[in-house]
Write a protein that holds these residues in place. Structure first.
Motif, PDB file in Angstrom:
ATOM      1  N   ALA A 166       0.844  -1.192   0.000  1.00 57.91           N
ATOM      2  CA  ALA A 166       0.000   0.000   0.000  1.00 57.91           C
ATOM      3  C   ALA A 166       0.881   1.245   0.000  1.00 57.91           C
ATOM      4  O   ALA A 166       2.047   1.195   0.403  1.00 57.91           O
ATOM      5  CB  ALA A 166      -0.911  -0.006   1.227  1.00 57.91           C
ATOM      6  N   PRO A 167       0.348   2.393  -0.435  1.00 53.96           N
ATOM      7  CA  PRO A 167       1.158   3.618  -0.389  1.00 53.96           C
ATOM      8  C   PRO A 167       1.713   3.897   1.002  1.00 53.96           C
ATOM      9  O   PRO A 167       2.854   4.326   1.147  1.00 53.96           O
ATOM     10  CB  PRO A 167       0.173   4.702  -0.834  1.00 53.96           C
ATOM     11  CG  PRO A 167      -0.814   3.979  -1.701  1.00 53.96           C
ATOM     12  CD  PRO A 167      -0.966   2.622  -1.069  1.00 53.96           C
ATOM     13  N   GLU A 168       0.923   3.669   2.027  1.00 52.12           N
ATOM     14  CA  GLU A 168       1.367   3.701   3.422  1.00 52.12           C
ATOM     15  C   GLU A 168       0.392   2.843   4.215  1.00 52.12           C
ATOM     16  O   GLU A 168      -0.647   2.427   3.719  1.00 52.12           O
ATOM     17  CB  GLU A 168       1.396   5.130   3.982  1.00 52.12           C
ATOM     18  CG  GLU A 168       0.033   5.789   4.085  1.00 52.12           C
ATOM     19  CD  GLU A 168       0.043   7.061   4.934  1.00 52.12           C
ATOM     20  OE1 GLU A 168       0.752   7.100   5.958  1.00 52.12           O
ATOM     21  OE2 GLU A 168      -0.668   8.020   4.566  1.00 52.12           O
ATOM     22  N   GLY A 169       0.723   2.559   5.462  1.00 49.68           N
ATOM     23  CA  GLY A 169      -0.206   1.868   6.337  1.00 49.68           C
ATOM     24  C   GLY A 169      -0.291   0.376   6.098  1.00 49.68           C
ATOM     25  O   GLY A 169       0.616  -0.256   5.570  1.00 49.68           O
ATOM     26  N   TRP A 170      -1.430  -0.172   6.471  1.00 47.86           N
ATOM     27  CA  TRP A 170      -1.659  -1.620   6.539  1.00 47.86           C
ATOM     28  C   TRP A 170      -2.156  -2.167   5.207  1.00 47.86           C
ATOM     29  O   TRP A 170      -3.018  -1.601   4.560  1.00 47.86           O
ATOM     30  CB  TRP A 170      -2.700  -1.905   7.614  1.00 47.86           C
ATOM     31  CG  TRP A 170      -3.202  -3.318   7.661  1.00 47.86           C
ATOM     32  CD1 TRP A 170      -4.188  -3.869   6.901  1.00 47.86           C
ATOM     33  CD2 TRP A 170      -2.745  -4.359   8.522  1.00 47.86           C
ATOM     34  NE1 TRP A 170      -4.379  -5.192   7.232  1.00 47.86           N
ATOM     35  CE2 TRP A 170      -3.505  -5.519   8.229  1.00 47.86           C
ATOM     36  CE3 TRP A 170      -1.768  -4.423   9.524  1.00 47.86           C
ATOM     37  CZ2 TRP A 170      -3.318  -6.736   8.902  1.00 47.86           C
ATOM     38  CZ3 TRP A 170      -1.589  -5.638  10.192  1.00 47.86           C
ATOM     39  CH2 TRP A 170      -2.353  -6.767   9.887  1.00 47.86           C
ATOM     40  N   ILE A 171      -1.597  -3.326   4.808  1.00 49.22           N
ATOM     41  CA  ILE A 171      -2.122  -4.102   3.691  1.00 49.22           C
ATOM     42  C   ILE A 171      -2.122  -5.562   4.111  1.00 49.22           C
ATOM     43  O   ILE A 171      -1.198  -6.021   4.785  1.00 49.22           O
ATOM     44  CB  ILE A 171      -1.290  -3.890   2.406  1.00 49.22           C
ATOM     45  CG1 ILE A 171      -1.925  -4.592   1.204  1.00 49.22           C
ATOM     46  CG2 ILE A 171       0.144  -4.353   2.591  1.00 49.22           C
ATOM     47  CD1 ILE A 171      -1.209  -4.312  -0.115  1.00 49.22           C
ATOM     48  N   ASN A 172      -3.185  -6.293   3.754  1.00 45.75           N
ATOM     49  CA  ASN A 172      -3.133  -7.745   3.931  1.00 45.75           C
ATOM     50  C   ASN A 172      -3.743  -8.455   2.736  1.00 45.75           C
ATOM     51  O   ASN A 172      -3.174  -8.400   1.648  1.00 45.75           O
ATOM     52  CB  ASN A 172      -3.693  -8.196   5.285  1.00 45.75           C
ATOM     53  CG  ASN A 172      -5.112  -7.819   5.571  1.00 45.75           C
ATOM     54  OD1 ASN A 172      -5.492  -6.650   5.485  1.00 45.75           O
ATOM     55  ND2 ASN A 172      -5.932  -8.786   5.946  1.00 45.75           N
ATOM     56  N   ASP A 173      -4.892  -9.121   2.867  1.00 55.45           N
ATOM     57  CA  ASP A 173      -5.371 -10.030   1.832  1.00 55.45           C
ATOM     58  C   ASP A 173      -5.425  -9.398   0.444  1.00 55.45           C
ATOM     59  O   ASP A 173      -5.993  -8.307   0.270  1.00 55.45           O
ATOM     60  CB  ASP A 173      -6.795 -10.498   2.123  1.00 55.45           C
ATOM     61  CG  ASP A 173      -6.933 -11.212   3.452  1.00 55.45           C
ATOM     62  OD1 ASP A 173      -6.060 -11.042   4.308  1.00 55.45           O
ATOM     63  OD2 ASP A 173      -7.938 -11.924   3.620  1.00 55.45           O
ATOM     64  N   PRO A 174      -4.903 -10.101  -0.591  1.00 52.54           N
ATOM     65  CA  PRO A 174      -5.227  -9.722  -1.965  1.00 52.54           C
ATOM     66  C   PRO A 174      -6.674 -10.122  -2.249  1.00 52.54           C
ATOM     67  O   PRO A 174      -7.060 -11.274  -2.055  1.00 52.54           O
ATOM     68  CB  PRO A 174      -4.239 -10.533  -2.811  1.00 52.54           C
ATOM     69  CG  PRO A 174      -3.821 -11.675  -1.949  1.00 52.54           C
ATOM     70  CD  PRO A 174      -3.970 -11.236  -0.522  1.00 52.54           C
TER      71      PRO A 174
END
Length: 528
Positions: free
Chosen positions: A50-58
């Protein structure tokens, strides 16, 4: 508590994060990504995040009209510094490597997804419009809803409404909706949804099948499979994936549980039942990897045939750099999935070759036991490494490469073990091979896949022009704080936060002499 005074790249993106204007959002995201990559030495260069912060499931990865669309679990940060609950971020690409950020697709802005827009998938409906079916989270497993969203303006704006309610849950252990694979058979739409069967100590994971004639009214048809291991009490992210093989059609059932298990077998469409070849599962990737999504199929296979692609979430802790906004998580390199016997073969997409710099290659390399062969001509924190190991001439207990090596010889060792038919990663603290407190030795057995190492497609995918007898190909992708390792069609993902100055590469052999038919190393360019 005062918010940090972030630079314009951060502030501008947080203003644009709620924009519906595609150009405005994409421009602000691109500037932020470049600033983040330049100011955090752990930020991946070619893995999607992600540009910033949290990313998880595609979520909902799909190929349509010549474009790849990727949706993902995302927690945007607003201009005031507060963080949203989980949304669906959105990006598109023409090559699976260079992604353009689109405005947030779905926000948690209704009664039925107020706690988060959770996992699901996208598809094209009977009228040709992009649609999504996802989990609207209100109270975790205690209260969820099935939400149908449709876009009529080319993937930009999504109109959503509830199509499955909490009172329809199939049993006390299973929400009515928790992740969803979506496809159509004949006149009926199908959804495979995570859950469980049984109660108390007898509860175990299961995949629930629902059908609908119109995407609006859904009927529970039962479970297509249940787990035999009571330790896996709940299945997330179930996928039933067909594979055409000579004279037959095989299926693979993948589920979200520890180690990312899968079973090969046959699917009885009349009985709506999956019959596994064996009771015990194999595993897709037991490393820092989860939320596998094999939904995407494109036309880039041999002779423009269908090619199935696997996306996954690279897990791990947040970056330790506090001079940039926090970010956590990434997506793995998209992987091509093939079926060989009763095993999945995973190879990184060949499109990665676009990012290669100049090749550094050595042929017919001998490594003596107990020595580290430093490769002075190459270093870096974004690399592709290919070792072609000659097993017929290797007496070493282990042979491999060390990456992110510092001046004291410390780094992460990626190894192949001929006797154990295993490969793995050791992240070590020093030459004494003492494990750091936050490190782990990760390894996996190759099962029968070494028997298929002569398969032409594996060597072609690896860029290897000679498939001589007894060779094992070990491929390593280094992307700052991410390691992906491939061997014999199997994969293992790891994370490390090395000192930014640690960019060396070594070769090693333990307990005997090793022979490498070749060592190939490419620096890889970033995609921002």
């Amino acid at each position: 508590m005062n918010q940090p005074r972030w630079p314009a790249e951060v502030r501008d993106f947080r203003v644009a994060v709620t924009s519906r204007e595609r150009k405005v959002f994409a421009s602000a995201a691109r500037r932020l990504r470049r600033w983040m990559a330049a100011n955090d030495p752990h930020r991946p260069q070619y893995h999607f995040t992600a540009p910033e912060g949290w990313i998880n499931d595609p979520n909902g990865p799909i190929y349509h009209d010549g474009a790849y669309h990727l949706f993902y679990q995302y927690r945007p940060v607003y201009a005031n510094g507060s963080e949203s609950r989980v949304c669906w971020g959105h990006a598109s690409s023409s090559d699976l490597l260079h992604w353009e950020d689109w405005p947030v697709a779905m926000w948690p802005d209704s009664r039925y997804d107020v706690a988060g827009v959770y996992s699901g998938n996208t598809f094209i409906d009977d009228d040709g419009f992009p649609c999504a079916l996802y989990t609207g989270n209100v109270g975790g497993h205690d209260e969820t809803y099935g939400i149908l969203a449709r876009s009529t303006d080319g993937w930009l704006t999504w109109h959503k409404h509830r199509v499955m309610h909490n009172g329809q849950r199939p049993n006390a252990a299973s929400p009515v909706h928790w992740d969803a694979q979506v496809w159509k058979e004949g006149e009926l739409w199908q959804q495979l949804i995570g859950g469980a069967v049984g109660e108390g100590a007898g509860q175990r994971g299961a995949a629930h099948l629902w059908t609908s004639p119109d995407l609006e009214y859904w009927t529970h048809q039962g479970t297509i499979a249940e787990d035999h291991d009571p330790g896996r009490r709940y299945w997330e992210l179930p996928y039933l994936v067909p594979f055409a093989v000579p004279d037959d059609e095989r299926a693979v059932l993948m589920v979200g549980s520890r180690g990312n298990p899968y079973w090969t077998g046959a699917y009885d469409r009349q009985a709506r039942r999956f019959h596994p070849d064996r009771r015990e599962p194999r595993y897709i990737d037991p490393g820092f990897y989860y939320c596998v999504n094999p939904h995407m199929v494109d036309d880039k296979g041999p002779g423009s045939t269908p090619r199935r692609l696997l996306h996954g979430w690279v897990t791990g802790s947040r970056s330790p750099v506090d001079t940039v906004p926090y970010w956590i998580g990434a997506h793995s390199i998209p992987r091509v999935l093939e079926l060989a016997g009763d095993e999945l073969i995973q190879t990184p997409v060949p499109e990665l070759a676009i990012l290669r710099g100049g090749l550094h290659k050595r042929s017919d390399v001998t490594i003596d036991p107990g020595t580290e062969g430093h490769l002075n001509e190459v270093a870096g924190d974004a690399l592709e490494i290919e070792l072609v190991i000659d097993r017929t001439r290797t007496g070493a207990r282990r042979v491999g490469a060390a990456v992110r090596v510092d001046d004291g010889g410390r780094g992460a060792r990626i190894w192949y073990e001929p006797a154990g038919n295993r490969f793995g990663v050791d992240r070590l603290r020093g030459p004494e091979q003492e494990f750091a407190t936050d490190a782990a030795r990760q390894s996996r057995e190759l099962q029968g896949t070494v028997k298929q190492l002569q398969a032409p497609q594996l060597f072609a995918a690896a860029g290897t022009t000679h498939a001589h007898h007894g060779a094992v190909v070990l491929r390593v992708f280094v992307d700052r704080s991410i390691l992906e390792v491939y061997c014999g069609g199997a994969a293992l993902t790891d994370r490390l936060y090395a000192d930014p100055s640690a960019t060396g590469v070594d070769l090693f052999a333990d307990g005997g002499t090793a022979h490498l038919a070749s060592v190939s190393i490419w620096p890889l360019r970033g995609t921002e």
